[in-house]
Design a protein around this motif. Structure first.
Motif, PDB file in Angstrom:
ATOM      1  N   THR A 189      48.517   7.538  -4.732  1.00  0.00           N
ATOM      2  CA  THR A 189      48.259   6.534  -3.676  1.00  0.00           C
ATOM      3  C   THR A 189      48.796   5.147  -4.025  1.00  0.00           C
ATOM      4  OG1 THR A 189      46.072   5.759  -4.419  1.00  0.00           O
ATOM      5  CG2 THR A 189      46.133   7.781  -3.093  1.00  0.00           C
ATOM      6  N   SER A 206      51.947  10.090  -2.974  1.00  0.00           N
ATOM      7  CA  SER A 206      50.946  10.770  -2.153  1.00  0.00           C
ATOM      8  C   SER A 206      49.664  10.997  -2.943  1.00  0.00           C
ATOM      9  CB  SER A 206      51.494  12.111  -1.660  1.00  0.00           C
ATOM     10  OG  SER A 206      51.747  12.969  -2.762  1.00  0.00           O
ATOM     11  N   SER A 207      48.596  11.336  -2.224  1.00  0.00           N
ATOM     12  CA  SER A 207      47.311  11.546  -2.876  1.00  0.00           C
ATOM     13  C   SER A 207      47.330  12.738  -3.820  1.00  0.00           C
ATOM     14  CB  SER A 207      46.216  11.740  -1.821  1.00  0.00           C
ATOM     15  OG  SER A 207      46.523  12.862  -0.996  1.00  0.00           O
TER      16      SER A 207
END
Length: 498
Positions: A334, A314-315
């Motif tokens: 990412t 995830s970011s």
């Protein structure tokens, strides 16, 4: 019997004072024989020359085949098995041996075993045991995989929460890696992960698991399954498990499975430095002096049954595995990473090119978030943006922090703004140095961040010199040891002032 009668006759005539020549003529023997029988004071014993039978060299194996419950071979079967091993005699001597074995069966222990020693590099033995271990505050079933080099007795262990095929194959590779090389043969038990069929009462070859054969080919070794229900075949690996339980498992608790593995390997490392009771040699020394040269090289890659799974980070730097989230170094945010779960507790992460990154420990429960602050250092804020937190950090970091905030109150619309900018300077200067600057700034009513930076650029050495002079120890002040080069600041002053 003839020799006994002749000896008795010579002794009797000699007692009657009959001359040796007359005794020789009367008994029809040479004078030297008469003299020899006279010197022989005790009656001669009958002795028969022993000529070894062709079956004698196979006697130990015949005893096992006849007395072991898992075999109980009859004479014909034993004869056929011996012919395969090179016996070229008839079946009759075998039956004579079996008759003696059967007559003395009650005197032969069912545990009778022929000890086998192998040359360095020939054999390693592999097995595992199950223990109840306190891990992270609760009792868990843990599997201890172990391998021992048959010659030097050097040992290696690792612990797992599972004992499926994946765990077994991984353990074999990890333990060979710990031992520093591969043996020509790996003696194993008969789990389905390794052996499909091993029926000694048939003449069929042992049927190994196809994946196990691929693993053996990858390592360059050859699998050798021990006899079913006959653990003494691999006695070298069976015995250490009791010692591990008594000397390491009992009475110990572990914070995590990783800690259990780390401490277990340290325990085995120490044990390998103690003399072995059978060889009377220290395994580590035996290994370094003789066995290490005989081992095959380790492969460059690991054998895996299953392909790695893919997950996108995830970011905010988390990877989602089995309902839980785990932080990874923020540079992978990412990006797609590959992972696998090893031993039921260890998550191994790698890049899409399968370059190893790191390991994480699988956590219990669901929907948990597990964060490691070190993973965010590259983007970590230099100071909090929360006003209450800025005040707490400022007063706890600097002795003059509280005095500064009091002095700045009323001068600025937001004193915490200037305090936060001073905290950001901790990337360049030690807290003690900035504290002196703050003290000087309060005394000279230069409290805004621009004035403080100006003090650092222009008046910093004067401040330090004044401080040293008041203590009459300017010579003992190591200015170079408490400050960093100002060149960096000069280059970045325009940026940091904003």
């Amino acid at each position: 019997m003839k020799n006994l009668r002749e000896w008795a006759a010579v002794q009797e005539l000699h007692k009657r004072k009959v001359p040796i020549l007359r005794i020789a003529k009367q008994l029809k023997m040479s004078r030297n024989t008469v003299k020899k029988l006279i010197r022989l004071k005790e009656e001669p014993k009958y002795s028969r020359n022993h000529y070894p039978s062709k079956v004698e060299s196979y006697l130990d194996q015949i005893i096992v085949w006849r007395t072991s419950p898992e075999y109980d071979f009859n004479g014909t079967r034993i004869f056929r098995e011996l012919v395969k091993r090179g016996y070229n005699g008839s079946i009759n001597p075998i039956y004579r041996v079996l008759k003696k074995i059967d007559e003395g069966k009650s005197e032969i222990s069912p545990d009778a075993t022929v000890r086998v020693e192998t040359p360095p590099g020939d054999q390693a033995q592999f097995d595992w045991a199950e223990y109840q271990v306190v891990v992270n505050g609760r009792v868990r079933t843990v599997y201890c995989f172990s391998m021992i080099l048959a010659a030097s007795r050097k040992k290696a262990i690792c612990f797992s929460l599972s004992c499926d095929a994946d765990a077994i194959y991984e353990a074999i590779q990890e333990l060979y890696d710990d031992l520093g090389g591969v043996t020509q043969e790996l003696l194993i038990d008969n789990p389905k992960a390794l052996v499909i069929e091993n029926n000694l009462k048939s003449e069929d070859e042992i049927k190994y698991n196809e994946q196990a054969l691929l693993l053996a080919a990858h390592l360059g070794t050859e699998l050798n399954a021990c006899n079913c229900y006959w653990p003494r075949t691999k006695g070298k690996i069976e015995k250490p498990f009791q010692y591990i339980e008594e000397q390491f498992i009992k009475g110990n608790t572990f914070f995590s499975m990783e800690e259990l593995n780390r401490r277990g390997k340290e325990f085995i490392r120490d044990w390998n430095g103690q003399a072995h009771t059978t060889t009377r040699r220290i395994p580590n020394e035996f290994f370094e002096n003789e066995e290490i040269q005989a081992l095959l090289p380790l492969p460059n890659t690991r054998f895996r049954m299953k392909a790695l799974e893919k997950r996108k980070v995830s970011s905010d730097g988390y990877i989602h595995i089995n309902t839980n989230k785990y932080s990874v170094p923020i540079k992978y945010a990412t990006k797609h990473l590959m992972y696998r779960i090893v031993y039921g507790f260890r998550i191994e992460l790698s890049t899409e090119e399968q370059e190893y990154i790191m390991s994480l420990e699988l956590q219990d429960g669901k929907h948990g978030i597990f964060k490691n602050p070190e993973h965010y250092e590259a983007i970590a804020v230099k100071a909090s943006k929360s006003i209450p937190q800025i005040k707490r950090d400022f007063t706890s970091t600097f002795k003059n922090g509280e005095a500064y905030l009091k002095a700045a109150t009323g001068l600025f619309g937001q004193p915490s703004y200037h305090a936060r900018k001073i905290l950001e300077l901790l990337d360049l200067y030690e807290p003690e140095v900035l504290d002196k600057i703050i003290e000087y700034a309060i005394a000279n009513n230069k409290l805004d961040i621009k004035s403080i930076k100006q003090l650092i650029r222009n008046d910093f050495f004067k401040i330090i010199a004044d401080e040293a002079e008041t203590k009459n120890s300017i010579e003992s002040t190591d200015i170079g040891g408490i400050i960093r080069s100002l060149d960096y600041y000069e280059e970045s002053s325009e940026v940091t002032a904003l």
